[in-house]
Design an enzyme around this catalytic site. Structure first.
Site, PDB file in Angstrom:
ATOM      1  N   GLY A   1       0.818  -1.206   0.000  1.00 58.36           N
ATOM      2  CA  GLY A   1       0.000   0.000   0.000  1.00 58.36           C
ATOM      3  C   GLY A   1       0.850   1.253   0.000  1.00 58.36           C
ATOM      4  N   GLY A   2       2.042   1.163  -0.579  1.00 57.01           N
ATOM      5  CA  GLY A   2       3.005   2.251  -0.493  1.00 57.01           C
ATOM      6  C   GLY A   2       2.900   3.311  -1.562  1.00 57.01           C
ATOM      7  N   SER A   3       1.864   3.271  -2.380  1.00 58.06           N
ATOM      8  CA  SER A   3       1.757   4.247  -3.470  1.00 58.06           C
ATOM      9  C   SER A   3       0.893   5.449  -3.119  1.00 58.06           C
ATOM     10  CB  SER A   3       1.192   3.575  -4.727  1.00 58.06           C
ATOM     11  OG  SER A   3      -0.117   3.080  -4.489  1.00 58.06           O
ATOM     12  N   ARG A   4       0.216   5.418  -1.962  1.00 56.89           N
ATOM     13  CA  ARG A   4      -0.615   6.553  -1.571  1.00 56.89           C
ATOM     14  C   ARG A   4      -0.862   6.530  -0.069  1.00 56.89           C
ATOM     15  NH1 ARG A   4      -6.668   4.996  -3.871  1.00 56.89           N
ATOM     16  NH2 ARG A   4      -6.936   3.063  -2.670  1.00 56.89           N
TER      17      ARG A   4
ATOM     18  N   SER B   1      -5.653  -0.389  13.302  1.00 56.19           N
ATOM     19  CA  SER B   1      -6.572   0.744  13.423  1.00 56.19           C
ATOM     20  C   SER B   1      -7.185   0.727  14.813  1.00 56.19           C
ATOM     21  CB  SER B   1      -7.686   0.643  12.374  1.00 56.19           C
ATOM     22  OG  SER B   1      -8.708   1.596  12.637  1.00 56.19           O
TER      23      SER B   1
ATOM     24  N   TYR C   1     -14.219  -3.992   8.303  1.00 52.22           N
ATOM     25  CA  TYR C   1     -12.903  -3.367   8.412  1.00 52.22           C
ATOM     26  C   TYR C   1     -12.383  -3.481   9.842  1.00 52.22           C
ATOM     27  CZ  TYR C   1      -9.420   0.408   8.535  1.00 52.22           C
ATOM     28  OH  TYR C   1      -8.274   1.132   8.706  1.00 52.22           O
ATOM     29  N   ALA C   2     -13.213  -3.130  10.808  1.00 57.82           N
ATOM     30  CA  ALA C   2     -12.804  -3.201  12.210  1.00 57.82           C
ATOM     31  C   ALA C   2     -12.448  -4.625  12.609  1.00 57.82           C
ATOM     32  CB  ALA C   2     -13.922  -2.663  13.102  1.00 57.82           C
TER      33      ALA C   2
ATOM     34  N   LYS D   1      -9.079  -5.662  11.187  1.00 61.54           N
ATOM     35  CA  LYS D   1      -7.965  -5.025  11.889  1.00 61.54           C
ATOM     36  C   LYS D   1      -7.754  -5.637  13.266  1.00 61.54           C
ATOM     37  CE  LYS D   1      -6.597  -1.957   8.839  1.00 61.54           C
ATOM     38  NZ  LYS D   1      -5.250  -1.998   8.235  1.00 61.54           N
TER      39      LYS D   1
END
Length: 265
Positions: free
Chosen positions: A30-33, A152, A165-166, A169
């Site tokens: 995920g290093g592009s943004r 998160s 999502y929660a 994480k």
């Protein structure tokens, strides 16, 4: 909530050596943004060679160095990408898992189907599991390495609009803790960071879906005592510390960056 690479808060760049990570071989998923881009920039500026993974060529950064195209939610692709990173970098010293995804629903968790759960679990949990499985053995063999999982605060404060999502994480944090204990004897340090609301495209999209935008988003978490959300650079600074040689005994820890949102002990 526009993104910012230069927050007023945080450690001044000159407070750590520019070449602190000279010779280090790094993968940031995920290093592009967003947070991942800030982490990649931070480590690259201090001497590391940083590879990133994206599903496609990022239009906002088409000349991103050491970019590997691949979909980490697919087991075969995660294996291929991991091997490509090892071949390209000649080994691996640091892995930072920043890839994340979520779908939102105003109708609550029971309205969320297989796609919603699949996106969250495959992107936020299984992508990290697969890449770690391929890359950590190389770290164990060399007797050193550092891994950071970006979790998160939602793992402890699930919002009804994004329960998958929660949940993913929370699972990532549990996995990170177990992995830290297993690989510590081999000189590999694993830790996690739990951001609250950070100025990213994802949080902006969430805010845009609300009537009162950013203020309402902060209110969903019971408010942010600091009065504003975190910057991506703050997360990058903490990652830089955790993967450095400055904290050899920090293993299996979780750090929150949330402006005081979580009030529990």
């Amino acid at each position: 909530m526009s993104s910012s690479d230069n927050g007023a808060r945080g450690i001044a760049p000159e407070s750590v050596p520019d070449g602190e990570f000279d010779g280090k071989r790094v993968l940031v998923t995920g290093g592009s943004r967003g947070i991942g881009a800030a982490i990649s920039h931070y480590l690259r500026e201090r001497g590391a060679r940083v590879a990133t993974v994206a599903r496609s060529q990022p239009p906002q950064n088409p000349s991103l160095p050491d970019l590997v195209i691949g979909d980490l939610t697919q087991p075969a692709e995660a294996e291929r990408v991991s091997h490509a990173v090892l071949d390209r970098l000649g080994g691996i010293d640091i892995v930072v898992h920043s890839a994340g995804a979520a779908t939102l629903s105003d109708e609550g968790v029971l309205s969320m189907g297989e796609h919603d759960w699949g996106v969250a679990l495959e992107t936020n949990l299984m992508a990290a599991v697969r890449v770690d499985r391929e890359l950590i053995p190389a770290m164990k063999s060399q007797g050193s390495g550092a891994v950071v999982h970006i979790s998160s605060i939602q793992r402890r404060f699930a919002l009804g609009a994004s329960v998958p999502y929660a949940t993913s994480k929370a699972a990532l944090t549990a996995y990170s803790k177990a992995l830290a204990v297993e690989v510590a004897p081999y000189g590999v340090r694993v830790n996690s960071i739990a951001p609250g609301i950070v100025e990213t495209e994802m949080s902006q999209n969430f805010a845009d879906s609300l009537d009162d935008g950013k203020a309402e988003l902060m209110g969903l978490f019971g408010g942010v005592p600091l009065g504003d959300v975190a910057k991506t650079t703050e997360v990058a600074e903490l990652v830089g510390f955790l993967v450095s040689d400055r904290c050899p005994s920090i293993i299996g820890a979780e750090y929150a960056i949330d402006g005081g949102t979580m009030r529990s002990v």
